[in-house]
Motif scaffolding. Structure first.
Motif, PDB file in Angstrom:
ATOM      1  N   ARG A 113       1.002  -1.237   0.206  1.00 42.57           N
ATOM      2  CA  ARG A 113      -0.012   0.190   0.076  1.00 42.57           C
ATOM      3  C   ARG A 113       0.853   1.449   0.390  1.00 42.57           C
ATOM      4  O   ARG A 113       0.414   1.817  -0.969  1.00 42.57           O
ATOM      5  N   SER A 170       0.248   3.767  -3.526  1.00 45.10           N
ATOM      6  CA  SER A 170      -0.701   4.436  -2.522  1.00 45.10           C
ATOM      7  C   SER A 170      -0.028   6.138  -2.158  1.00 45.10           C
ATOM      8  O   SER A 170       0.357   5.919  -1.832  1.00 45.10           O
ATOM      9  N   LEU A 220      -6.113   2.670  -1.722  1.00 41.78           N
ATOM     10  CA  LEU A 220      -5.825   1.953  -3.200  1.00 41.78           C
ATOM     11  C   LEU A 220      -6.702   1.004  -3.752  1.00 41.78           C
ATOM     12  O   LEU A 220      -7.590   0.482  -3.239  1.00 41.78           O
ATOM     13  N   ALA A 249      -3.577  -6.379  -0.697  1.00 38.10           N
ATOM     14  CA  ALA A 249      -3.264  -4.695  -0.324  1.00 38.10           C
ATOM     15  C   ALA A 249      -4.570  -3.719  -0.732  1.00 38.10           C
ATOM     16  O   ALA A 249      -4.673  -2.634  -0.257  1.00 38.10           O
ATOM     17  N   ASP A 287      -7.843  -1.446  -1.446  1.00 29.56           N
ATOM     18  CA  ASP A 287      -9.163  -1.392  -0.776  1.00 29.56           C
ATOM     19  C   ASP A 287     -10.349  -1.881  -1.796  1.00 29.56           C
ATOM     20  O   ASP A 287     -11.534  -2.748  -1.473  1.00 29.56           O
TER      21      ASP A 287
END
Length: 355
Positions: free
Chosen positions: A193, A197, A203, A261, A263
Motif C-alpha cells: 500500500r 498509494s 488503493l 493490499a 481496498d
C-alpha cells in the motif's frame, strides 16, 4: 516426487489455480513440477519457489477472444477444427514430458488426460467448468461446435479422478469438491500500500485478466481525490502517471499480494480474480461477460458471499465507475459469509493420498 500439470492457456486464471495447488503441495512434500502450457514461464517463476520444468506446448484452444469481455465464436470453432481430434503425435509428445511423473493434473486441458493414459499414470481433472459445457452455450451461433462438444465430453470422462472447485458451474458426481482455490498471499499489505498509494489514499486495483491499458479509461479516475490506482497489464514498462500506476504485464509484483493490499478490486469476473479477492476480503467491483456462461455463476457467488457490486461494461470503459468509489469503500468490512479454507489445501491433501 515429480507431478505433472497440463494447463489450458485460456487467460491466466487456470494457471493461477494450478499454481495454487502447486504451492500447497510444495508446503507438504519435496516436489518437482513438470508444466505443459503456453502460459508464459515468468508467470510460474513469479509464484513458485519449488523447482519446475516448463514445456511450452499448445495444450488447448479454450476461447478465441475479441476483447477481454467478448468471444470470437467463428474463430474459436475454426481453431478447434485444427486442434481436435488430438493426434497420436500430440499425445505422445505431451506424454514424454510426464514420463517420470507420479500423476498429471489437468486444468482444464484434456490433452493431459490422454497423455497420462499414454504414460500409464493417473490423471486428475480439476475444474469448475469443462469446455464442452462452455461450448454448448454457443452452439446456436456455430453448428460445428456440436462435434467438439461430444468429443470433449468423452475426453473429460476419461480422467481417473475428478476435482470440482467452487463456484462450480455444473455440479456432478466427483471425487473431491473444494472451496475456491487461490494462490497464497506472500507480502504484507501495508508494504505494498505504501508503495502504490499516495499518503492516506485508498488503493484501487484495476485488472482485466491481462488485457492492456488501452481498455482502461482514466476519465473520472485521474480527478478522483483520496484514491490511488494500479492498472495491471501494461504492454511495456511500468508507468506512473499522477495517481495512476500502469503496471508492466510482466512485473515482478505478485498479483495476489496486490489484491490483498487493495481496498477495492475492479475487474472482469474471472475465476482466479474472484478467488483471490474472496481470500483477501477486498471489495470487488466486477464486470460480467455477457455471453460467457461461467460469468453468471461467478457473479452469483460474488453477490452472495463477497462485499461486491456489479458495474456495467459501459461504466467501466467510460470511467463513470469512479463515481461509485465512495459507495464501494462503504462496503469494506461488511459482514458476509466467512471465508472457508483455501481449496488448494484440500486438493493437495487429496492428491498426496493418491500418490
Amino acid at each position: 516426487m515429480k507431478i505433472g500439470f497440463c494447463i489450458t492457456s485460456h487467460g491466466f486464471g487456470h494457471a493461477a489455480r494450478a499454481v495454487a495447488v502447486m504451492q500447497a503441495l510444495a508446503k507438504r512434500e519435496s516436489v518437482e513440477f513438470v508444466i505443459a502450457t503456453t502460459v508464459p514461464k515468468w508467470f510460474f517463476s513469479q509464484s513458485l519457489q519449488a523447482p519446475f520444468n516448463y514445456h511450452s506446448i499448445l495444450t488447448d484452444i479454450g476461447m478465441v477472444q475479441l476483447t477481454g469481455l467478448e468471444e470470437n465464436i467463428p474463430a474459436t470453432a475454426a481453431a478447434l477444427d485444427t486442434f481436435y481430434p488430438l493426434t497420436r503425435s500430440k499425445i505422445e509428445a505431451c506424454a514424454a514430458f510426464f514420463s517420470q511423473c507420479r500423476m498429471v493434473i489437468c486444468d482444464i486441458a484434456p490433452l493431459g488426460i490422454l497423455a497420462a493414459k499414454q504414460a500409464k499414470i493417473p490423471s486428475i481433472l480439476v475444474e469448475n467448468f469443462t469446455w464442452d459445457w462452455i461450448y454448448a452455450a454457443y452452439e446456436q451461433k456455430s453448428a460445428s461446435l456440436r462435434s467438439h462438444i461430444d468429443y470433449l465430453d468423452h475426453l473429460f470422462q476419461q480422467a481417473d479422478f475428478h476435482v470440482q472447485t467452487e463456484p462450480v458451474c455444473l455440479s456432478i458426481g466427483c471425487d473431491c469438491r473444494v472451496p475456491p482455490v487461490a494462490r497464497s498471499i506472500k507480502a504484507s499489505a501495508p508494504a505494498l500500500r505504501s508503495r502504490f498509494s499516495q499518503g492516506s489514499d485508498k488503493l484501487v486495483l484495476v485488472t482485466m485478466g491481462g488485457t492492456n491499458r488501452d481498455s482502461f479509461s482514466s476519465v473520472g479516475v485521474r480527478a478522483k481525490k483520496g484514491y490511488s490506482f494500479v492498472v495491471t497489464g501494461n504492454e511495456g514498462p511500468t508507468i506512473n502517471d499522477g495517481n495512476i500506476c500502469y503496471l508492466d504485464r510482466c512485473s515482478s509484483v505478485y498479483h495476489p499480494d496486490l489484491v490483498a493490499a487493495a481496498d477495492i478490486v475492479v475487474g472482469k469476473v474471472g475465476y482466479s480474480t474472484l478467488a483471490e479477492v474472496y481470500q483477501a476480503g477486498s471489495v470487488f467491483a466486477y464486470i460480467s461477460r455477457p455471453y460467457f456462461p461461467e460469468a453468471e455463476v461467478l457473479c452469483k457467488f460474488a453477490a452472495e458471499h463477497m462485499a461486491s457490486k456489479q458495474i456495467t461494461r459501459e461504466a467501466f470503459y467510460s470511467g463513470r465507475w469512479a463515481e461509485e468509489l465512495d459507495d464501494l469503500i462503504a462496503l469494506k468490512g461488511q459482514a458476509f459469509f466467512p471465508v472457508q479454507e483455501n481449496g488448494a489445501e484440500h486438493i493437495a491433501d487429496f492428491l498426496l493420498r493418491l500418490a
